[in-house]
Design a protein around this motif. Structure first.
Motif, PDB file in Angstrom:
ATOM      1  N   ASP A 125       0.722  -0.997  -0.401  1.00 42.64           N
ATOM      2  CA  ASP A 125       0.223   0.499  -0.453  1.00 42.64           C
ATOM      3  C   ASP A 125       0.986   1.178   0.230  1.00 42.64           C
ATOM      4  OD1 ASP A 125      -2.422  -2.178  -0.151  1.00 42.64           O
ATOM      5  OD2 ASP A 125      -2.561  -1.280   2.142  1.00 42.64           O
ATOM      6  N   THR A 126       2.520   0.860   0.177  1.00 44.04           N
ATOM      7  CA  THR A 126       2.763   2.021  -0.186  1.00 44.04           C
ATOM      8  C   THR A 126       2.738   3.595  -0.980  1.00 44.04           C
ATOM      9  OG1 THR A 126       5.433   3.023  -0.061  1.00 44.04           O
ATOM     10  CG2 THR A 126       4.935   2.170  -1.509  1.00 44.04           C
ATOM     11  N   ARG A 127       2.439   2.788  -2.312  1.00 44.42           N
ATOM     12  CA  ARG A 127       1.580   4.488  -3.422  1.00 44.42           C
ATOM     13  C   ARG A 127       0.070   4.341  -3.172  1.00 44.42           C
ATOM     14  NH1 ARG A 127       5.327   1.801  -8.754  1.00 44.42           N
ATOM     15  NH2 ARG A 127       6.863   1.627  -7.385  1.00 44.42           N
ATOM     16  N   LEU A 128      -0.437   3.752  -1.584  1.00 44.91           N
ATOM     17  CA  LEU A 128      -1.907   4.690  -2.168  1.00 44.91           C
ATOM     18  C   LEU A 128      -1.579   6.097  -1.340  1.00 44.91           C
ATOM     19  CD1 LEU A 128      -4.633   2.562  -1.990  1.00 44.91           C
ATOM     20  CD2 LEU A 128      -4.683   2.635   0.537  1.00 44.91           C
ATOM     21  N   ASP A 129      -2.120   6.870  -2.069  1.00 48.24           N
ATOM     22  CA  ASP A 129      -2.535   8.475  -1.638  1.00 48.24           C
ATOM     23  C   ASP A 129      -3.348   8.869  -1.181  1.00 48.24           C
ATOM     24  OD1 ASP A 129      -3.799   9.040  -4.027  1.00 48.24           O
ATOM     25  OD2 ASP A 129      -2.019  10.201  -5.010  1.00 48.24           O
ATOM     26  N   LEU A 130      -3.777   9.950  -0.900  1.00 51.73           N
ATOM     27  CA  LEU A 130      -5.144  10.655  -0.305  1.00 51.73           C
ATOM     28  C   LEU A 130      -6.212  10.301  -1.384  1.00 51.73           C
ATOM     29  CD1 LEU A 130      -4.124  13.880   1.483  1.00 51.73           C
ATOM     30  CD2 LEU A 130      -4.571  11.434   2.447  1.00 51.73           C
ATOM     31  N   ALA A 131      -5.881  10.701  -2.602  1.00 52.14           N
ATOM     32  CA  ALA A 131      -7.153  10.122  -3.787  1.00 52.14           C
ATOM     33  C   ALA A 131      -7.457   8.686  -3.099  1.00 52.14           C
ATOM     34  CB  ALA A 131      -6.579  11.401  -4.786  1.00 52.14           C
ATOM     35  N   ALA A 132      -6.177   8.067  -3.828  1.00 53.14           N
ATOM     36  CA  ALA A 132      -6.667   6.105  -3.589  1.00 53.14           C
ATOM     37  C   ALA A 132      -7.221   6.351  -2.465  1.00 53.14           C
ATOM     38  CB  ALA A 132      -5.148   5.554  -3.893  1.00 53.14           C
ATOM     39  N   HIS A 133      -6.964   6.677  -1.348  1.00 53.84           N
ATOM     40  CA  HIS A 133      -7.951   6.294  -0.337  1.00 53.84           C
ATOM     41  C   HIS A 133      -9.530   6.325  -0.338  1.00 53.84           C
ATOM     42  CE1 HIS A 133      -4.069   6.400   2.007  1.00 53.84           C
ATOM     43  NE2 HIS A 133      -5.143   5.418   3.028  1.00 53.84           N
ATOM     44  N   PRO A 259       0.678   3.170  11.220  1.00 56.39           N
ATOM     45  CA  PRO A 259       1.020   4.675  10.158  1.00 56.39           C
ATOM     46  C   PRO A 259       0.217   5.238   9.073  1.00 56.39           C
ATOM     47  CG  PRO A 259       2.073   2.751   9.978  1.00 56.39           C
ATOM     48  CD  PRO A 259       1.180   2.111  11.239  1.00 56.39           C
ATOM     49  N   LEU A 260       0.514   6.261   8.625  1.00 55.35           N
ATOM     50  CA  LEU A 260       0.250   6.561   6.890  1.00 55.35           C
ATOM     51  C   LEU A 260       1.151   5.946   5.998  1.00 55.35           C
ATOM     52  CD1 LEU A 260      -0.526  10.507   7.209  1.00 55.35           C
ATOM     53  CD2 LEU A 260      -2.300   8.421   7.128  1.00 55.35           C
ATOM     54  N   THR A 261       0.234   5.883   4.887  1.00 55.89           N
ATOM     55  CA  THR A 261       0.525   5.396   3.503  1.00 55.89           C
ATOM     56  C   THR A 261       2.419   6.626   3.675  1.00 55.89           C
ATOM     57  OG1 THR A 261      -0.315   5.887   2.308  1.00 55.89           O
ATOM     58  CG2 THR A 261      -0.862   3.458   3.113  1.00 55.89           C
ATOM     59  N   TYR A 262       2.835   6.012   2.810  1.00 55.88           N
ATOM     60  CA  TYR A 262       4.022   7.028   2.597  1.00 55.88           C
ATOM     61  C   TYR A 262       3.520   7.797   1.355  1.00 55.88           C
ATOM     62  CZ  TYR A 262       8.002   9.003   0.053  1.00 55.88           C
ATOM     63  OH  TYR A 262       8.245  11.169  -0.751  1.00 55.88           O
ATOM     64  N   ALA A 263       2.535   6.906   0.358  1.00 59.34           N
ATOM     65  CA  ALA A 263       2.367   8.184  -0.917  1.00 59.34           C
ATOM     66  C   ALA A 263       1.164   9.503   0.134  1.00 59.34           C
ATOM     67  CB  ALA A 263       1.359   7.710  -1.827  1.00 59.34           C
TER      68      ALA A 263
END
Length: 354
Positions: A125-133, A259-263
Protein backbone atom coordinates in the motif's frame (compact mmCIF):
# COMPACT_ATOMS: atom_id res chain seq x y z
CA UNK A 1 10.15 3.36 34.78
CA UNK A 2 12.34 5.07 37.38
CA UNK A 3 12.80 8.77 38.09
CA UNK A 4 16.23 10.31 38.57
CA UNK A 5 17.09 12.82 41.25
CA UNK A 6 16.71 15.57 38.66
CA UNK A 7 13.06 14.57 38.26
CA UNK A 8 13.25 13.39 34.65
CA UNK A 9 12.07 9.90 33.76
CA UNK A 10 14.83 7.39 33.06
CA UNK A 11 15.04 3.91 31.52
CA UNK A 12 12.33 2.29 29.48
CA UNK A 13 8.70 3.34 29.86
CA UNK A 14 5.76 0.93 30.11
CA UNK A 15 3.93 0.11 26.91
CA UNK A 16 1.55 3.05 27.11
CA UNK A 17 2.64 6.40 25.62
CA UNK A 18 2.73 9.27 25.20
CA UNK A 19 4.37 8.74 21.82
CA UNK A 20 7.06 9.73 21.07
CA UNK A 21 8.09 9.62 24.73
CA UNK A 22 11.56 11.23 24.30
CA UNK A 23 9.98 14.30 22.70
CA UNK A 24 7.39 14.49 25.48
CA UNK A 25 10.15 14.38 28.12
CA UNK A 26 12.04 17.15 26.31
CA UNK A 27 8.90 19.30 26.19
CA UNK A 28 8.20 18.58 29.86
CA UNK A 29 11.75 19.60 30.77
CA UNK A 30 11.42 22.88 28.87
CA UNK A 31 7.92 23.78 30.03
CA UNK A 32 8.67 23.12 33.73
CA UNK A 33 12.26 24.39 33.88
CA UNK A 34 11.35 27.18 36.31
CA UNK A 35 9.01 25.12 38.49
CA UNK A 36 10.10 21.90 40.24
CA UNK A 37 6.54 21.58 41.55
CA UNK A 38 5.07 21.55 38.04
CA UNK A 39 7.70 19.06 36.90
CA UNK A 40 6.88 16.72 39.77
CA UNK A 41 3.16 16.99 39.06
CA UNK A 42 3.62 16.28 35.35
CA UNK A 43 5.82 13.27 36.08
CA UNK A 44 3.27 11.99 38.59
CA UNK A 45 0.59 12.34 35.92
CA UNK A 46 2.79 10.53 33.42
CA UNK A 47 3.35 7.62 35.80
CA UNK A 48 -0.35 7.44 36.64
CA UNK A 49 -1.25 7.35 32.95
CA UNK A 50 1.25 4.65 32.09
CA UNK A 51 0.22 2.43 35.00
CA UNK A 52 -3.57 2.92 34.73
CA UNK A 53 -5.70 -0.20 34.15
CA UNK A 54 -7.22 -0.50 30.70
CA UNK A 55 -10.45 -2.34 29.90
CA UNK A 56 -10.30 -4.53 26.81
CA UNK A 57 -11.69 -2.76 23.74
CA UNK A 58 -13.68 -4.80 21.23
CA UNK A 59 -14.33 -3.38 17.80
CA UNK A 60 -17.69 -3.88 16.11
CA UNK A 61 -17.91 -6.55 13.40
CA UNK A 62 -16.53 -5.77 9.96
CA UNK A 63 -19.25 -6.44 7.38
CA UNK A 64 -17.38 -5.11 4.35
CA UNK A 65 -13.70 -5.09 3.43
CA UNK A 66 -11.54 -3.45 0.82
CA UNK A 67 -7.80 -3.87 1.14
CA UNK A 68 -6.82 -3.01 4.69
CA UNK A 69 -10.01 -0.97 5.22
CA UNK A 70 -13.11 -2.25 7.00
CA UNK A 71 -16.67 -1.00 7.34
CA UNK A 72 -17.80 -1.81 10.87
CA UNK A 73 -21.46 -2.26 11.72
CA UNK A 74 -22.61 -0.34 14.82
CA UNK A 75 -26.21 -1.38 14.36
CA UNK A 76 -29.43 0.57 14.53
CA UNK A 77 -32.49 0.93 12.35
CA UNK A 78 -33.16 3.59 9.76
CA UNK A 79 -31.14 5.46 7.15
CA UNK A 80 -27.45 4.51 6.92
CA UNK A 81 -24.92 6.97 8.32
CA UNK A 82 -21.28 6.20 7.50
CA UNK A 83 -18.72 7.78 9.83
CA UNK A 84 -15.36 8.48 8.19
CA UNK A 85 -12.55 9.15 10.67
CA UNK A 86 -9.14 10.61 10.06
CA UNK A 87 -6.33 8.41 8.77
CA UNK A 88 -4.09 9.67 11.56
CA UNK A 89 -5.59 8.14 14.75
CA UNK A 90 -7.74 5.06 15.40
CA UNK A 91 -11.44 5.36 14.52
CA UNK A 92 -12.77 4.60 18.00
CA UNK A 93 -12.79 8.24 19.18
CA UNK A 94 -16.22 8.38 17.52
CA UNK A 95 -17.32 5.55 19.84
CA UNK A 96 -15.00 6.18 22.77
CA UNK A 97 -16.99 4.69 25.66
CA UNK A 98 -20.60 4.31 26.82
CA UNK A 99 -22.08 7.78 27.20
CA UNK A 100 -19.16 9.36 25.34
CA UNK A 101 -20.01 8.12 21.88
CA UNK A 102 -21.23 10.20 18.97
CA UNK A 103 -22.07 6.99 17.12
CA UNK A 104 -24.09 5.68 20.06
CA UNK A 105 -26.06 8.93 20.08
CA UNK A 106 -26.78 8.76 16.35
CA UNK A 107 -27.95 5.13 16.63
CA UNK A 108 -30.28 6.09 19.49
CA UNK A 109 -31.70 8.84 17.26
CA UNK A 110 -32.92 6.27 14.74
CA UNK A 111 -30.11 5.69 12.26
CA UNK A 112 -28.05 2.68 11.20
CA UNK A 113 -24.43 3.62 11.91
CA UNK A 114 -21.36 2.35 10.11
CA UNK A 115 -17.74 3.22 10.89
CA UNK A 116 -14.84 3.16 8.45
CA UNK A 117 -11.76 1.54 9.96
CA UNK A 118 -8.82 2.32 7.68
CA UNK A 119 -6.78 -0.51 9.16
CA UNK A 120 -3.00 -0.92 9.07
CA UNK A 121 -1.24 -0.26 5.75
CA UNK A 122 0.26 -3.31 4.09
CA UNK A 123 3.63 -3.39 2.29
CA UNK A 124 1.87 -3.16 -1.08
CA UNK A 125 0.00 0.00 0.00
CA UNK A 126 3.00 2.35 0.07
CA UNK A 127 1.78 4.19 -3.09
CA UNK A 128 -1.79 4.62 -1.83
CA UNK A 129 -2.15 8.40 -1.64
CA UNK A 130 -5.05 10.40 -0.21
CA UNK A 131 -6.99 10.33 -3.47
CA UNK A 132 -6.57 6.55 -3.71
CA UNK A 133 -7.89 6.17 -0.16
CA UNK A 134 -11.09 7.66 -1.58
CA UNK A 135 -11.26 5.85 -4.93
CA UNK A 136 -9.73 2.49 -3.98
CA UNK A 137 -10.95 2.11 -0.40
CA UNK A 138 -13.83 4.40 0.52
CA UNK A 139 -15.93 4.32 -2.66
CA UNK A 140 -16.00 0.50 -2.90
CA UNK A 141 -17.12 0.28 0.73
CA UNK A 142 -19.87 2.86 0.19
CA UNK A 143 -21.02 1.15 -3.02
CA UNK A 144 -22.25 -1.78 -0.97
CA UNK A 145 -24.74 0.31 1.04
CA UNK A 146 -28.31 -0.70 0.16
CA UNK A 147 -29.38 2.94 -0.16
CA UNK A 148 -27.57 6.29 -0.55
CA UNK A 149 -25.85 6.88 2.80
CA UNK A 150 -25.27 10.02 4.78
CA UNK A 151 -21.54 10.63 5.26
CA UNK A 152 -20.11 12.15 8.44
CA UNK A 153 -16.39 12.87 8.21
CA UNK A 154 -14.17 13.91 11.11
CA UNK A 155 -10.87 15.80 10.71
CA UNK A 156 -9.01 14.54 7.62
CA UNK A 157 -11.84 12.03 7.24
CA UNK A 158 -14.09 14.99 6.49
CA UNK A 159 -11.77 16.08 3.69
CA UNK A 160 -11.95 12.58 2.21
CA UNK A 161 -15.72 12.44 2.74
CA UNK A 162 -16.19 15.59 0.65
CA UNK A 163 -14.18 14.02 -2.18
CA UNK A 164 -16.29 10.85 -1.99
CA UNK A 165 -19.55 12.84 -2.02
CA UNK A 166 -18.37 14.90 -4.99
CA UNK A 167 -17.60 11.76 -6.98
CA UNK A 168 -20.73 9.85 -5.99
CA UNK A 169 -23.10 12.80 -6.60
CA UNK A 170 -26.70 11.60 -6.09
CA UNK A 171 -25.54 8.24 -4.72
CA UNK A 172 -25.05 9.86 -1.31
CA UNK A 173 -27.86 11.47 0.66
CA UNK A 174 -25.66 14.15 2.19
CA UNK A 175 -22.29 14.90 3.75
CA UNK A 176 -21.43 16.55 7.07
CA UNK A 177 -17.87 17.43 8.02
CA UNK A 178 -16.59 17.96 11.55
CA UNK A 179 -13.36 19.93 12.06
CA UNK A 180 -12.24 19.07 8.52
CA UNK A 181 -9.31 20.94 6.96
CA UNK A 182 -9.82 22.22 3.43
CA UNK A 183 -8.17 25.62 3.05
CA UNK A 184 -4.72 24.58 4.25
CA UNK A 185 -3.39 28.11 3.88
CA UNK A 186 -5.49 28.81 6.98
CA UNK A 187 -2.78 27.24 9.12
CA UNK A 188 -0.70 30.36 8.52
CA UNK A 189 2.80 30.67 7.17
CA UNK A 190 4.73 29.96 10.43
CA UNK A 191 2.96 26.64 11.02
CA UNK A 192 3.19 25.64 7.37
CA UNK A 193 6.90 26.49 7.28
CA UNK A 194 7.46 24.38 10.42
CA UNK A 195 5.62 21.45 8.84
CA UNK A 196 7.71 21.81 5.69
CA UNK A 197 10.94 21.71 7.73
CA UNK A 198 9.73 18.62 9.59
CA UNK A 199 8.91 16.86 6.32
CA UNK A 200 12.32 17.66 4.85
CA UNK A 201 13.93 16.05 7.91
CA UNK A 202 11.85 12.87 8.00
CA UNK A 203 10.98 12.29 4.33
CA UNK A 204 14.04 10.19 3.39
CA UNK A 205 13.45 7.79 6.26
CA UNK A 206 9.72 7.57 5.57
CA UNK A 207 10.39 6.86 1.90
CA UNK A 208 12.70 4.00 2.89
CA UNK A 209 10.16 2.58 5.34
CA UNK A 210 7.24 3.00 2.93
CA UNK A 211 5.16 4.59 5.72
CA UNK A 212 4.95 7.79 7.75
CA UNK A 213 5.02 6.64 11.40
CA UNK A 214 2.43 7.99 13.78
CA UNK A 215 5.23 9.58 15.83
CA UNK A 216 6.00 11.98 12.96
CA UNK A 217 2.44 13.27 12.93
CA UNK A 218 2.25 13.41 16.73
CA UNK A 219 5.39 15.53 16.72
CA UNK A 220 3.66 17.95 14.37
CA UNK A 221 0.57 18.16 16.60
CA UNK A 222 2.52 18.64 19.81
CA UNK A 223 4.57 21.50 18.42
CA UNK A 224 1.34 23.42 17.81
CA UNK A 225 0.79 23.73 21.58
CA UNK A 226 3.51 22.12 23.76
CA UNK A 227 2.39 23.94 26.91
CA UNK A 228 -1.05 22.36 26.80
CA UNK A 229 0.41 18.91 26.12
CA UNK A 230 2.42 19.06 29.35
CA UNK A 231 -0.23 20.87 31.42
CA UNK A 232 -2.86 18.17 30.90
CA UNK A 233 -0.55 15.61 32.53
CA UNK A 234 -0.02 17.94 35.48
CA UNK A 235 -3.78 18.13 35.94
CA UNK A 236 -4.23 14.40 35.49
CA UNK A 237 -2.00 13.69 38.50
CA UNK A 238 -4.83 14.74 40.85
CA UNK A 239 -7.90 13.96 38.74
CA UNK A 240 -10.76 12.01 40.32
CA UNK A 241 -11.44 8.44 39.22
CA UNK A 242 -14.07 9.28 36.58
CA UNK A 243 -11.98 12.06 35.06
CA UNK A 244 -8.95 9.76 35.14
CA UNK A 245 -10.77 6.98 33.27
CA UNK A 246 -11.92 9.48 30.65
CA UNK A 247 -8.39 10.89 30.32
CA UNK A 248 -6.84 7.46 29.85
CA UNK A 249 -9.38 6.45 27.19
CA UNK A 250 -8.79 9.64 25.23
CA UNK A 251 -5.01 9.68 25.58
CA UNK A 252 -4.79 6.05 24.52
CA UNK A 253 -6.64 7.04 21.37
CA UNK A 254 -4.34 10.02 20.80
CA UNK A 255 -1.21 7.89 21.31
CA UNK A 256 -2.28 5.01 19.12
CA UNK A 257 -2.74 4.79 15.42
CA UNK A 258 -1.33 3.00 12.42
CA UNK A 259 1.23 4.76 10.25
CA UNK A 260 0.14 6.46 7.07
CA UNK A 261 1.22 5.01 3.77
CA UNK A 262 4.21 6.92 2.45
CA UNK A 263 2.14 8.35 -0.42
CA UNK A 264 -0.67 9.53 1.86
CA UNK A 265 1.77 11.16 4.27
CA UNK A 266 3.64 12.88 1.45
CA UNK A 267 0.29 14.02 0.07
CA UNK A 268 -0.74 15.51 3.41
CA UNK A 269 2.45 17.53 3.73
CA UNK A 270 2.07 18.59 0.09
CA UNK A 271 -1.45 19.89 0.76
CA UNK A 272 -0.08 21.89 3.67
CA UNK A 273 2.45 23.44 1.31
CA UNK A 274 0.40 24.14 -1.81
CA UNK A 275 -3.20 24.22 -0.50
CA UNK A 276 -4.55 22.46 -3.59
CA UNK A 277 -8.07 22.01 -2.11
CA UNK A 278 -8.34 25.64 -1.03
CA UNK A 279 -7.09 26.77 -4.43
CA UNK A 280 -9.57 24.57 -6.30
CA UNK A 281 -6.87 22.30 -7.70
CA UNK A 282 -7.24 19.05 -5.74
CA UNK A 283 -8.05 16.17 -8.05
CA UNK A 284 -9.49 12.82 -7.00
CA UNK A 285 -10.41 10.14 -9.50
CA UNK A 286 -9.48 12.45 -12.37
CA UNK A 287 -11.91 15.16 -11.23
CA UNK A 288 -11.36 18.43 -9.41
CA UNK A 289 -13.20 18.36 -6.09
CA UNK A 290 -15.40 21.45 -5.72
CA UNK A 291 -17.40 21.34 -2.45
CA UNK A 292 -19.61 24.28 -3.42
CA UNK A 293 -20.76 22.41 -6.53
CA UNK A 294 -21.77 19.17 -4.82
CA UNK A 295 -25.28 18.01 -5.69
CA UNK A 296 -26.03 16.44 -2.31
CA UNK A 297 -26.91 18.27 0.91
CA UNK A 298 -23.76 19.42 2.75
CA UNK A 299 -22.92 21.05 6.04
CA UNK A 300 -19.81 21.66 8.12
CA UNK A 301 -19.22 21.92 11.86
CA UNK A 302 -16.29 24.22 12.63
CA UNK A 303 -14.55 24.57 15.99
CA UNK A 304 -13.75 28.16 16.87
CA UNK A 305 -11.05 27.11 19.38
CA UNK A 306 -9.34 24.36 17.38
CA UNK A 307 -5.54 24.32 17.32
CA UNK A 308 -5.26 21.17 15.22
CA UNK A 309 -7.66 22.28 12.49
CA UNK A 310 -8.10 26.05 12.89
CA UNK A 311 -11.38 27.63 11.86
CA UNK A 312 -9.52 29.45 9.07
CA UNK A 313 -9.06 26.10 7.30
CA UNK A 314 -12.81 25.40 7.02
CA UNK A 315 -14.42 24.77 3.63
CA UNK A 316 -16.77 27.75 3.71
CA UNK A 317 -20.03 25.94 2.94
CA UNK A 318 -23.22 28.03 3.07
CA UNK A 319 -24.55 25.71 5.80
CA UNK A 320 -21.99 26.13 8.58
CA UNK A 321 -22.26 25.51 12.32
CA UNK A 322 -19.69 27.20 14.56
CA UNK A 323 -18.89 25.22 17.70
CA UNK A 324 -17.30 26.78 20.76
CA UNK A 325 -15.28 23.75 21.87
CA UNK A 326 -12.02 22.29 20.62
CA UNK A 327 -11.04 19.67 18.08
CA UNK A 328 -11.51 16.67 20.37
CA UNK A 329 -13.88 18.28 22.86
CA UNK A 330 -16.54 18.67 20.19
CA UNK A 331 -16.55 14.87 19.81
CA UNK A 332 -16.20 13.61 23.40
CA UNK A 333 -16.14 16.65 25.71
CA UNK A 334 -18.63 17.54 28.43
CA UNK A 335 -20.45 19.92 26.05
CA UNK A 336 -20.32 17.69 22.99
CA UNK A 337 -23.91 16.49 23.28
CA UNK A 338 -25.54 19.90 23.07
CA UNK A 339 -22.98 21.60 20.83
CA UNK A 340 -22.32 18.91 18.23
CA UNK A 341 -24.20 15.63 18.69
CA UNK A 342 -27.72 17.02 18.76
CA UNK A 343 -27.20 19.67 16.05
CA UNK A 344 -25.74 16.94 13.84
CA UNK A 345 -28.76 14.68 14.43
CA UNK A 346 -31.06 17.60 13.65
CA UNK A 347 -29.28 18.05 10.33
CA UNK A 348 -29.30 14.32 9.56
CA UNK A 349 -33.08 14.29 10.07
CA UNK A 350 -33.76 17.04 7.55
CA UNK A 351 -36.10 15.74 4.81
CA UNK A 352 -33.81 16.91 2.01
CA UNK A 353 -31.06 14.70 3.37
CA UNK A 354 -32.73 11.52 2.14
Amino acid sequence: MTVSTSGIAQNSAPQHGPRPLPLFIDMLRGETAASPERRAAALAGLRRYQEAPRPRRTMKPARRRKGAARLRDHGGDGPPVVFIPSLINPPFVLDLSPGRSLIEHVVAAGFHAWLVDWGHPRPQDTRLDLAAHVTDRLLPLLARCDRPPLLVGYCLGGTLAVAAAALLEDRVAGVATIAAPWRFAGYGDPARDAMARLWREVEPGCRTLGVVPMEVLQTAFWTLDPARTVAKYEQFATADDLAAANFVALEDWANQGAPLTYAAGADLFRLLADDAPGNGRWQVGGRTVAPQAMRCAATEFVSLTDRIVPAATAIGLPDRHDVGVGHVGMIVGSHARERLWQPLVTWLRRPHSF
